[in-house]
Design a protein around this motif. Sequence first.
Motif: not given
Length: 156
Positions: A32-42
């Motif tokens: 339900s969140w409007s945005r997602y991001n993945y951080d492959l460094k972390a």
Amino acid sequence: MDPDWYAAWREEAFEQLRAKNRRLQDDFRLGSWSRYNYDLKAGKLLFSEQGVVTVVSEIQIAGSTSVEAGNWLWAWANSNWPSEFITDARSARSFGKEHGIGDLTRDYVTDEDLDALGWKLTSAVTRICNACGAYRSPPDDGVGLYLILKSISWAS
């Protein structure tokens, strides 16, 4: 040829993942969140609303589907992913080698329904590695990325 027990085992893994993901929807409003991001460094998947990160999950990469290629590609067979984030996929491959399961040991797997295939293979990884759930990024240009959620929490 896969062992006789594998089809039922994989179906059970799929049902277990569905239950885990329902709990994550209920507890963390995943989906339900409007945005997602993945951080492959972390090694994190971040869900946000109006620019504010609300939910954080540690991740592993299971694999991806491609409509153009017509297949699933295991994360361990994709040289673009950092090695520290494909250990769960490698564990699934080891499990597949130990038990003679072709879908878990071939670099590419094909099926007419790539979305269903992606979820079934991701559910196998989730079961093998006892993860808390999984997430598929919305398909972008026909590519779906399947992530294993190792832990999840509200952002502080």
